[in-house]
Enzyme design. Structure first.
Site, PDB file in Angstrom:
ATOM      1  N   GLY A  16       0.828  -1.198   0.000  1.00 34.16           N
ATOM      2  CA  GLY A  16       0.000   0.000   0.000  1.00 34.16           C
ATOM      3  C   GLY A  16       0.860   1.245   0.000  1.00 34.16           C
ATOM      4  N   GLY A  32       0.547  -5.272   0.509  1.00 35.28           N
ATOM      5  CA  GLY A  32      -0.674  -5.275  -0.290  1.00 35.28           C
ATOM      6  C   GLY A  32      -0.545  -6.026  -1.592  1.00 35.28           C
ATOM      7  CD  GLU A  81       3.286  -6.278   6.105  1.00 34.10           C
ATOM      8  OE1 GLU A  81       2.842  -6.188   4.947  1.00 34.10           O
ATOM      9  OE2 GLU A  81       3.879  -7.288   6.537  1.00 34.10           O
ATOM     10  CG  ASP A 106      -2.331  -5.389   6.049  1.00 35.02           C
ATOM     11  OD1 ASP A 106      -1.226  -5.634   5.525  1.00 35.02           O
ATOM     12  OD2 ASP A 106      -3.030  -4.411   5.710  1.00 35.02           O
TER      13      ASP A 106
END
Length: 366
Positions: free
Chosen positions: A64, A110, A133, A141
């Site tokens: 992202g 992402g 992350e 995620d």
């Protein structure tokens, strides 16, 4: 130029991420465009398969766009982005038409969400896949807490906590990819997918896609993760990060020492939260359950965790010296970590009446 290029070539619906200078980093607008493309190709009987690729020579998607998250005013931007992104990831996992993701080059965060849940996942000799992350005060995620626990043994725990990168062989071993196709053979694969017969029944279509991929696939080299698995299984089998660090210290090998040093550089709070989510993900029945937990925990990290500080150090100021709070593992408040798992917004996935239905087939085995 659009950030997403959508076109049909023969029987192939193509979705191309088109931000090569930003390593195809994902924006909210791109999420919506991909979702719209899936609507279009899903309704087109002439489309036999859907292909996701990234423009440029450097990667599919680096994750992202962190700068946009950092600079957004208030939590509403992140909430809307994550809600739509996670729904898209779940949709990709449930697609009936064959969906092929080519994870060439850098595929992280992402980018893994868009590709790791696909039915057909291709890596190349240039692939570098990771969920890094914890190094920015965040968590793995986009369904990472579903994929990682389904890797062999404790491989997923190791990958999720350390953020270690996987090459092609490791990605296949860990269940993040299915086949290694040399980069030079990718144009031929695209041509073969475009020439697929139209109107095939679902399973016949998937079989045809698998055949096209494996006709060009090569056997990967021995996997470094496989060679280190015994040590990883022994040291990462614990449910407390402190116990993992102690086991690595007791082992004392070069790999264990290097791994321990890496963990000590990460956000202590993110390590504890990530391990908790990985253990919950191990017993989850649905990808959506993991995404739901990740959504609320992400909002918590953005509001009161180390996430903003991690982005500042990595992307904004680029000083690579994040100031974690707390700075040590023993100062992490476990009750606060549990509170980060509680709902903070409307659910992403309302619980369906048939929540007990079988989950998508696991991509690996413990």
């Amino acid at each position: 130029m659009s950030d997403i290029l959508v076109e049909r070539t023969g029987a192939l619906g193509r979705i191309r991420l088109n931000r090569p200078k930003a390593l195809n980093a994902l924006t909210h607008g791109m999420v919506g465009a991909i979702d719209a493309a899936l609507d279009r190709f899903g309704a087109d009987p002439g489309v036999a398969a859907i292909l996701l690729t990234g423009e440029g020579a450097r990667g599919l998607c680096a994750g992202g766009d962190l700068r946009l998250l950092y600079e957004s005013a208030g939590p509403g931007f992140a909430e809307d982005f994550w809600r739509d992104e996670y729904r898209l990831d779940a949709r990709i996992a449930r697609l009936e038409k064959p969906f092929v993701a080519i994870m060439d080059g850098i595929t992280m965060g992402g980018g893994v969400g868009l590709s790791g849940h696909a039915r057909h996942r291709v890596v190349t000799e240039r692939s570098r896949i990771a969920m890094p992350e914890t190094g920015i005060g965040y968590l793995p995620d986009v369904g990472g807490t579903w994929l990682l626990p389904r890797a062999p043994g404790e491989i997923g725990t190791y990958l999720g906590l350390t953020g270690a990168q996987m090459g092609a062989a490791d990605a296949i071993f860990a269940g993040f990819a299915d086949a290694l196709v040399p980069a030079a053979a990718l144009p031929g694969l695209v041509d073969a997918l475009a020439a697929l017969p139209q109107g095939a029944k679902q399973e016949a279509g998937h079989a045809a896609v698998r055949a096209a991929i494996h006709a060009r696939a090569v056997t990967p080299e021995p996997t470094p993760l496989g060679e280190a698995r015994a040590l990883i299984d022994a040291c990462f089998a614990f449910d407390r990060v402190a116990d993992i660090l102690a086991a690595l210290a007791a082992d004392g090998s070069e790999f264990a020492t290097r791994t321990r040093t890496t963990l000590l550089e990460k956000s202590p709070s993110s390590l504890v939260l990530t391990l908790r989510l990985l253990r919950l993900g191990r017993t989850s029945a649905r990808l959506e359950d993991c995404l739901e937990r990740e959504f609320h925990a992400s909002l918590a990290l953005l509001a009161e965790g180390d996430f903003r500080e991690g982005i500042r150090a990595a992307v904004i100021d680029k000083d690579k010296t994040p100031r974690w709070s707390p700075t040590t593992l023993d100062a992490v408040d476990l009750e606060r970590i549990e509170a980060w798992l509680a709902p903070r917004a409307a659910p992403v996935f309302p619980v369906p009446a048939d929540a007990s239905r079988p989950a998508p087939a696991s991509r690996g085995a413990r």
